[in-house]
Design a protein around this motif. Structure first.
Motif, PDB file in Angstrom:
ATOM      1  N   GLN A 241     -36.391  -1.683 -14.199  1.00  0.00           N
ATOM      2  CA  GLN A 241     -36.018  -0.430 -14.865  1.00  0.00           C
ATOM      3  C   GLN A 241     -36.543  -0.414 -16.298  1.00  0.00           C
ATOM      4  O   GLN A 241     -37.074   0.592 -16.770  1.00  0.00           O
ATOM      5  N   GLU A 242     -36.397  -1.560 -16.958  1.00  0.00           N
ATOM      6  CA  GLU A 242     -36.811  -1.590 -18.356  1.00  0.00           C
ATOM      7  C   GLU A 242     -38.335  -1.622 -18.501  1.00  0.00           C
ATOM      8  O   GLU A 242     -38.879  -1.092 -19.456  1.00  0.00           O
ATOM      9  N   MET A 243     -39.012  -2.246 -17.539  1.00  0.00           N
ATOM     10  CA  MET A 243     -40.477  -2.230 -17.586  1.00  0.00           C
ATOM     11  C   MET A 243     -40.966  -0.788 -17.498  1.00  0.00           C
ATOM     12  O   MET A 243     -41.893  -0.384 -18.206  1.00  0.00           O
ATOM     13  N   SER A 244     -40.313  -0.009 -16.648  1.00  0.00           N
ATOM     14  CA  SER A 244     -40.680   1.395 -16.513  1.00  0.00           C
ATOM     15  C   SER A 244     -40.432   2.146 -17.825  1.00  0.00           C
ATOM     16  O   SER A 244     -41.259   2.963 -18.260  1.00  0.00           O
ATOM     17  N   ALA A 245     -39.297   1.843 -18.462  1.00  0.00           N
ATOM     18  CA  ALA A 245     -38.990   2.484 -19.744  1.00  0.00           C
ATOM     19  C   ALA A 245     -40.029   2.082 -20.791  1.00  0.00           C
ATOM     20  O   ALA A 245     -40.452   2.896 -21.615  1.00  0.00           O
ATOM     21  N   ALA A 246     -40.449   0.808 -20.744  1.00  0.00           N
ATOM     22  CA  ALA A 246     -41.451   0.320 -21.705  1.00  0.00           C
ATOM     23  C   ALA A 246     -42.791   1.021 -21.485  1.00  0.00           C
ATOM     24  O   ALA A 246     -43.501   1.342 -22.443  1.00  0.00           O
ATOM     25  N   ILE A 247     -43.136   1.271 -20.209  1.00  0.00           N
ATOM     26  CA  ILE A 247     -44.385   2.001 -19.905  1.00  0.00           C
ATOM     27  C   ILE A 247     -44.303   3.391 -20.527  1.00  0.00           C
ATOM     28  O   ILE A 247     -45.255   3.867 -21.154  1.00  0.00           O
ATOM     29  N   ASP A 248     -43.137   4.019 -20.386  1.00  0.00           N
ATOM     30  CA  ASP A 248     -42.930   5.345 -20.974  1.00  0.00           C
ATOM     31  C   ASP A 248     -43.156   5.339 -22.478  1.00  0.00           C
ATOM     32  O   ASP A 248     -43.699   6.280 -23.041  1.00  0.00           O
ATOM     33  N   LYS A 249     -42.702   4.264 -23.109  1.00  0.00           N
ATOM     34  CA  LYS A 249     -42.818   4.182 -24.568  1.00  0.00           C
ATOM     35  C   LYS A 249     -44.194   3.712 -25.018  1.00  0.00           C
ATOM     36  O   LYS A 249     -44.437   3.574 -26.212  1.00  0.00           O
ATOM     37  N   GLY A 250     -45.050   3.388 -24.064  1.00  0.00           N
ATOM     38  CA  GLY A 250     -46.419   2.993 -24.416  1.00  0.00           C
ATOM     39  C   GLY A 250     -46.567   1.530 -24.775  1.00  0.00           C
ATOM     40  O   GLY A 250     -47.508   1.149 -25.479  1.00  0.00           O
ATOM     41  N   ALA A 251     -45.658   0.675 -24.310  1.00  0.00           N
ATOM     42  CA  ALA A 251     -45.776  -0.757 -24.584  1.00  0.00           C
ATOM     43  C   ALA A 251     -47.027  -1.327 -23.910  1.00  0.00           C
ATOM     44  O   ALA A 251     -47.454  -0.837 -22.868  1.00  0.00           O
ATOM     45  N   THR A 252     -47.579  -2.352 -24.527  1.00  0.00           N
ATOM     46  CA  THR A 252     -48.736  -3.031 -23.948  1.00  0.00           C
ATOM     47  C   THR A 252     -48.236  -4.055 -22.933  1.00  0.00           C
ATOM     48  O   THR A 252     -47.370  -4.860 -23.243  1.00  0.00           O
ATOM     49  N   ILE A 253     -48.789  -4.014 -21.729  1.00  0.00           N
ATOM     50  CA  ILE A 253     -48.445  -5.047 -20.747  1.00  0.00           C
ATOM     51  C   ILE A 253     -49.692  -5.891 -20.487  1.00  0.00           C
ATOM     52  O   ILE A 253     -50.792  -5.349 -20.295  1.00  0.00           O
ATOM     53  N   ILE A 254     -49.496  -7.187 -20.547  1.00  0.00           N
ATOM     54  CA  ILE A 254     -50.581  -8.131 -20.258  1.00  0.00           C
ATOM     55  C   ILE A 254     -50.141  -8.942 -19.051  1.00  0.00           C
ATOM     56  O   ILE A 254     -49.080  -9.570 -19.083  1.00  0.00           O
ATOM     57  N   THR A 255     -50.912  -8.910 -17.980  1.00  0.00           N
ATOM     58  CA  THR A 255     -50.529  -9.652 -16.777  1.00  0.00           C
ATOM     59  C   THR A 255     -51.578 -10.704 -16.445  1.00  0.00           C
ATOM     60  O   THR A 255     -52.772 -10.395 -16.382  1.00  0.00           O
ATOM     61  N   VAL A 256     -51.103 -11.915 -16.269  1.00  0.00           N
ATOM     62  CA  VAL A 256     -51.973 -13.026 -15.890  1.00  0.00           C
ATOM     63  C   VAL A 256     -51.654 -13.361 -14.443  1.00  0.00           C
ATOM     64  O   VAL A 256     -50.531 -13.768 -14.132  1.00  0.00           O
ATOM     65  N   ASP A 257     -52.573 -13.138 -13.552  1.00  0.00           N
ATOM     66  CA  ASP A 257     -52.300 -13.351 -12.135  1.00  0.00           C
ATOM     67  C   ASP A 257     -53.622 -13.343 -11.371  1.00  0.00           C
ATOM     68  O   ASP A 257     -54.433 -12.448 -11.581  1.00  0.00           O
ATOM     69  N   PRO A 258     -53.830 -14.328 -10.498  1.00  0.00           N
ATOM     70  CA  PRO A 258     -55.063 -14.279  -9.696  1.00  0.00           C
ATOM     71  C   PRO A 258     -55.064 -13.098  -8.726  1.00  0.00           C
ATOM     72  O   PRO A 258     -56.101 -12.697  -8.224  1.00  0.00           O
ATOM     73  N   ARG A 259     -53.887 -12.564  -8.487  1.00  0.00           N
ATOM     74  CA  ARG A 259     -53.749 -11.432  -7.568  1.00  0.00           C
ATOM     75  C   ARG A 259     -53.542 -10.169  -8.391  1.00  0.00           C
ATOM     76  O   ARG A 259     -52.875 -10.193  -9.426  1.00  0.00           O
ATOM     77  N   TYR A 260     -54.114  -9.076  -7.942  1.00  0.00           N
ATOM     78  CA  TYR A 260     -53.901  -7.800  -8.625  1.00  0.00           C
ATOM     79  C   TYR A 260     -52.533  -7.294  -8.183  1.00  0.00           C
ATOM     80  O   TYR A 260     -52.396  -6.521  -7.245  1.00  0.00           O
ATOM     81  N   SER A 261     -51.517  -7.763  -8.887  1.00  0.00           N
ATOM     82  CA  SER A 261     -50.138  -7.422  -8.540  1.00  0.00           C
ATOM     83  C   SER A 261     -49.854  -5.982  -8.943  1.00  0.00           C
ATOM     84  O   SER A 261     -50.635  -5.359  -9.667  1.00  0.00           O
ATOM     85  N   THR A 262     -48.716  -5.478  -8.493  1.00  0.00           N
ATOM     86  CA  THR A 262     -48.331  -4.125  -8.906  1.00  0.00           C
ATOM     87  C   THR A 262     -48.217  -4.082 -10.428  1.00  0.00           C
ATOM     88  O   THR A 262     -48.687  -3.135 -11.066  1.00  0.00           O
ATOM     89  N   ALA A 263     -47.609  -5.131 -10.998  1.00  0.00           N
ATOM     90  CA  ALA A 263     -47.482  -5.180 -12.460  1.00  0.00           C
ATOM     91  C   ALA A 263     -48.860  -5.186 -13.113  1.00  0.00           C
ATOM     92  O   ALA A 263     -49.069  -4.533 -14.146  1.00  0.00           O
ATOM     93  N   ALA A 264     -49.812  -5.904 -12.521  1.00  0.00           N
ATOM     94  CA  ALA A 264     -51.177  -5.931 -13.075  1.00  0.00           C
ATOM     95  C   ALA A 264     -51.752  -4.522 -13.124  1.00  0.00           C
ATOM     96  O   ALA A 264     -52.446  -4.149 -14.076  1.00  0.00           O
ATOM     97  N   SER A 265     -51.422  -3.733 -12.096  1.00  0.00           N
ATOM     98  CA  SER A 265     -51.967  -2.376 -12.038  1.00  0.00           C
ATOM     99  C   SER A 265     -51.338  -1.469 -13.095  1.00  0.00           C
ATOM    100  O   SER A 265     -51.831  -0.384 -13.345  1.00  0.00           O
ATOM    101  N   LYS A 266     -50.234  -1.901 -13.685  1.00  0.00           N
ATOM    102  CA  LYS A 266     -49.583  -1.118 -14.742  1.00  0.00           C
ATOM    103  C   LYS A 266     -49.975  -1.654 -16.117  1.00  0.00           C
ATOM    104  O   LYS A 266     -49.430  -1.210 -17.130  1.00  0.00           O
ATOM    105  N   SER A 267     -50.841  -2.645 -16.149  1.00  0.00           N
ATOM    106  CA  SER A 267     -51.094  -3.371 -17.392  1.00  0.00           C
ATOM    107  C   SER A 267     -52.324  -2.864 -18.126  1.00  0.00           C
ATOM    108  O   SER A 267     -53.291  -2.421 -17.507  1.00  0.00           O
TER     109      SER A 267
END
Lengths: 782, 177
Positions: A241-267
């Motif tokens: 829930q809070e990650m979604s709120a952070a996306i709304d506020k324009g927070a930078t997301i950095i995802t480290v993952d060999p797989r293109y995770s859902t979170a990676a796609s939001k990063s």
């Protein structure tokens, strides 16, 4: 472009689906769901069919609960219709864990109650005509047998030779029982198979564990760094829930993952790292931040210990050095470090949750903690907040006897920083060896499917064969219940009282779980089972109540509430009493470490003979034709415990094997093709899995969702659907610091032809010993 | 009044809570669904994009399912919501064929079923079940004729698209991109 419907349940597939419905409609489950139509019908004034039903009065009640489908424990209301049947579960608006919104598993919780495959009566392993079968027995007979066996073990070997494995709310009653009996060997796989290393790493650095729910201030963060953590696929409700709120506020997301995770796609930045090299990236980030002086000097000077040693230690660990290891380009490493520094202290380098990967996991989470320390995020707005919880006094009970032995005695000089018992350690110590004079003889297994939870299944089978008694307490038949001597059916969380939830969040709160319906079948609440078994063991003094509501009401009254009040509100919030949500600027902070400061250089690790600063160690790589087995979560399931839930099964029936298109092409694998996996030790997957050809996975690894491939036929929906990754995890890299079981060093290859029965059986050589039983006696006899 | 939905693909994680919430709320038989989730992956590793969408009936302004229904079971009510009256439906399936969104299915009771925008909840001032349960709050429901509704505000400030606009159905589910 590849496109897929996550839910392949559209009407195109309905023909096969309808067959399935016919089967499942036999259970009592259909009825309860069916009646919910009455309510919908009344509201739907337009429909003629609905009008016929309109006259029925609808009296709905709601009962407070908190969810038991995962450890997030969201508080909710269970709604019942006028017949008292469970209709739906909706989040409690006042709950800081869920803010009124449950995740799919919580919403689908009714399915757990309705599952017609549930354990229904106590079952005991008996031998009939030379064949091992389960027989339905009364609670009295089952508990008498268990008590007699336990007393026998205590007499011959000592009560310490009985262990409890536990996952979930009800485990506490059995923990209490076991302590009263004289053993403190209580382990949860959620420690050594999951989050243990991060707790040890953070304790060594900040003097405090991360805890659950994680106090990550994602809501107000400016930069969220996820290292292999796939938020959104792991549906840790509050965080998502809070990650979604952070996306709304324009927070930078950095995802480290060999797989293109859902979170990676939001990063903003996805770093497709080479698997098993995260440590090098973390050290390079630390290097960049120190070399560029992107840290608050005053803060570091005042609050940390060992900065100079750290600076010296990482001097050579440049982005150029890390590039050769991680395949992440130096300018990307610098750019992302800059993003973190820019957001500091409103930055979170997320500690992750399931972190038992490569055996150096305490050190890797130490590197994460150090990075957070440099960025000043601990106790800062947008970093980590300081959670507060309500302390409920313990219900009066006699003192526990003092055990003379503990699981630690089996591992002299090892895992010195483990703060909790190791499930894998107890399993290992159950197998008799020449060095150990007393091995474990009895297991109580509460709500955890050890076969699918512990790595190296052969060792688990070996341990099981050495036991005098294995008792499984669960709501569902599982792989572990098949090996039990006695199975005790617990009712689901929707049919029972449990302890008050007190976990810490921004606002201290308590939440009540009460039954919304009578227990189905002959199932019983955990507290009742523990109490009755306690009585049989002569420990009634420890269970000084007739009904658990007495305990709850007494406890609630100690904090100015009552059971009556909590039944009405479900969640009660309290004012914070121990300071603010964050440290204030310039606050003199006493950290709970040897030096009283944040230990960049860990004195506690040094004292125990471990490296005080984390270093990169190369891990083995897959040989030609093999791919690293990567596993994770899907948002609609909680491991193997939800896959048979009719509502959640409907959302996701099986796991797929994710394969990069290049590799699929090389092997001639097609989307949807069924293949088997074989690992480096020649262990073959228990079932085939369907290939998902996808760009979302690196060419050097495959990915499967954990928890599928049930081999217990009593799970009529999920039996044989998908494959078990756990069976393929036979190479275990043990964390020397706290005993965590690193499980990401397994490599698999593809088998396009069905393996022989002999090949499939490899990994469980105990086909002549205690066997896994799926059927109850009378079914076998007929 | 014109009910519509805006769904933020940047926030949706595809958890499918909307699907199970709808099934529970609307008594959708196990094995069927009124809403579902799709995922589209674009690009080649490591230059990738994913779009995740929660999909359902688009409650089209120009609804082919209503036009082709021989009995009038498929109809439009106030707010532009497309509904099916089960006891008028003969289960011929013409509407299923005509829908470009695959939004309808044959209910085991013999009639066609689909999303109702949870009109029974909306009439009580509640959001549809899918919207109210969504952990990421990526769905917005409301009246397009009211400029202050959540859905109007989101469409005014964000780029959006609709599905299969070429079908000319004038769909009322807007995907924020």
């Amino acid at each position: 472009m590849e496109s897929c419907t996550l839910l392949n349940i559209k009407y195109k597939h309905m023909k096969t689906r309808r067959d399935f419905i016919k089967i499942s409609a036999v259970g009592t489950g259909g009825l309860a769901i069916g009646l919910s139509s009455v309510k919908i019908a009344q509201a739907n004034e337009g429909g003629g069919l609905f009008k016929k039903l309109e006259k029925k009065p609808i009296v709905q009640n709601r009962y407070p609960t908190y969810c038991e489908i995962c450890f997030w424990k969201c508080a909710a209301w269970t709604y019942t219709n006028q017949k008292g049947e469970l209709v739906k579960i909706i989040g409690n608006d006042d709950d800081p864990h869920c803010n009124g919104r449950l995740c799919p598993r919580g919403t689908g919780g009714v399915g757990m109650y309705n599952d017609e495959d549930r354990l229904k009566t106590p079952l005991m392993r008996k031998e009939v005509n030379g064949k091992q079968v389960f027989e339905e027995v009364s609670w009295d007979e089952a508990l008498d047998y268990i008590a007699e066996k336990l007393q026998g073990i205590a007499k011959e070997h000592g009560p310490e030779c009985v262990a409890l494995f536990s996952h979930g709310s009800g485990g506490k009653y059995f923990g209490h029982l076991l302590k009263a009996f004289g053993s403190e060997n209580i382990a949860a796989p959620s420690y050594a198979q999951c989050r243990g290393p991060r707790e040890v790493g953070f304790i060594a650095t900040f003097g405090a564990a991360v805890g659950s729910p994680e106090p990550t201030d994602i809501r107000d963060t400016e930069c969220l760094v996820l290292i292999g953590s796939h938020l959104g696929e792991n549906m840790h409700n509050g965080q998502v829930q809070e990650m979604s709120a952070a996306i709304d506020k324009g927070a930078t997301i950095i995802t480290v993952d060999p797989r293109y995770s859902t979170a990676a796609s939001k990063s903003k930045h996805w770093l497709p790292i080479k698997p098993a090299t995260d440590m090098a990236l973390l050290l390079a980030w630390i290097n960049v931040i120190i070399e560029n002086e992107w840290y608050n000097k005053e803060y570091i000077e005042k609050n940390t210990y060992g900065f100079k040693q750290l600076k010296q230690h990482v001097k050579q660990m440049t982005p150029e050095w890390a590039y050769g290891i991680t395949t992440i380009e130096p300018d990307v490493i610098r750019k992302t470090a800059k993003e973190m520094a820019k957001a500091s202290p409103a930055v979170i380098v997320h500690p992750g949750r399931h972190v038992t990967w490569y055996g150096d996991d305490t050190q890797r989470t130490r590197a994460i903690a150090i990075l957070n320390a440099l960025l000043g995020s601990w106790g800062s707005r947008g970093g980590f907040f300081l959670p507060e919880s309500i302390h409920l006094p313990k219900y009066p009970s006699p003192k526990y006897p003092k055990p003379t032995k503990s699981w630690r005695d089996a591992f002299p000089g090892k895992f010195k920083l483990a703060e909790l018992a190791l499930a894998s350690g107890i399993c290992d110590a159950t197998v008799p060896t020449t060095e150990r004079d007393c091995s474990f003889k009895g297991w109580l297994v509460y709500g955890t499917n050890l076969i699918e939870t512990l790595p190296n299944q052969e060792q688990t089978y070996k341990a099981i064969q050495s036991l005098d008694l294995l008792v499984a307490i669960d709501t569902m038949p599982m792989e572990i219940t098949g090996y039990a001597d006695v199975i005790l059916p617990e009712c689901t969380y929707l049919e029972r009282y449990d302890d008050i939830r007190t976990s810490g969040t921004r606002t201290p709160s308590i939440a009540l779980r009460m039954p919304a319906a009578e227990p189905k079948y002959d199932s019983k609440p955990g507290w009742w089972i523990a109490k009755e078994l306690g009585k049989k063991l002569g420990l009634e003094a420890y269970f000084n109540y007739e009904d658990y509501t007495e305990v709850l009401d007494w406890q609630l009254k100690q904090v100015g509430s009552s059971l009556e009040e909590m039944k009405k509100i479900g969640v009660k919030k309290f004012k914070r009493e121990y300071g603010g949500l964050y440290y204030y600027k310039g606050e003199s902070i006493e950290f709970n470490t040897n030096t009283g400061k944040i230990e960049l250089y860990s004195t506690s690790m040094q004292d125990e003979g471990y490296d005080p600063l984390p270093s990169y160690t190369p891990h083995p790589e897959p040989p030609g034709g093999y791919y690293r087995l990567n596993y994770g979560r899907a948002p609609m399931h909680s491991f193997s415990r939800t896959t048979n839930n009719p509502l959640l099964f409907d959302l996701m029936e099986e796991n797929n094997i994710w394969v990069n298109p290049k590799i699929a092409n090389e092997w001639g694998l097609k989307n949807g093709q069924e293949i088997w996996l074989k690992n480096q030790d020649g262990i073959v997957s228990n079932f085939p899995g369907k290939v998902r050809v996808t760009e979302r996975i690196r060419w050097d690894s495959v990915f499967v969702v954990h928890g599928f491939g049930h081999s217990n036929k009593k799970l009529t929906r999920s039996y044989g659907r998908g494959l078990s990754d756990q069976k393929l995890i036979t190479n275990v890299m043990i964390d020397p610091i706290m005993g965590g079981t690193g499980m990401r060093g397994n490599f698999v290859t593809f088998l396009t032809e069905e393996p022989t029965e002999l090949e499939k059986a490899k990994g469980n050589p105990y086909l002549d010993g205690k066997q896994s039983i799926m059927n109850v006696g009378k079914e076998v006899k007929s | 009044m014109r009910y519509a939905m805006a769904i933020d693909t940047k926030k949706c994680v595809g958890c499918s809570d909307c699907v199970v919430a709808c099934q529970v709320e609307n008594n959708v038989p196990v094995g069927y669904c009124r809403d579902w989730v799709t995922e589209t992956v674009d690009g080649t590793y490591p230059s990738l994009e994913i779009e995740i969408r929660s999909e359902r009936c688009n409650h089209c302004d120009n609804a082919p399912c209503v036009r082709c229904c021989p009995t009038g079971a498929s109809h439009i009510v106030e707010g532009g919501v497309v509904l099916v009256t089960p006891n008028k439906c003969i289960g011929c399936g013409a509407c299923i064929q005509s829908c470009p969104y695959d939004a309808r299915y044959s209910h085991p009771d013999g009639h066609v079923d689909k999303c109702t925008f949870c009109l029974h909840r909306v009439k009580k001032g509640q959001d549809p079940a899918c919207v109210s349960v969504c952990p990421t709050k990526c769905m917005y429901f409301g009246d397009l004729d009211n400029p202050n509704s959540d859905v109007s505000k989101m469409i005014a400030k964000r780029k959006y698209k609709t599905l299969a606009p070429e079908a000319g159905t004038k769909p009322q589910i807007f995907y924020l991109i």
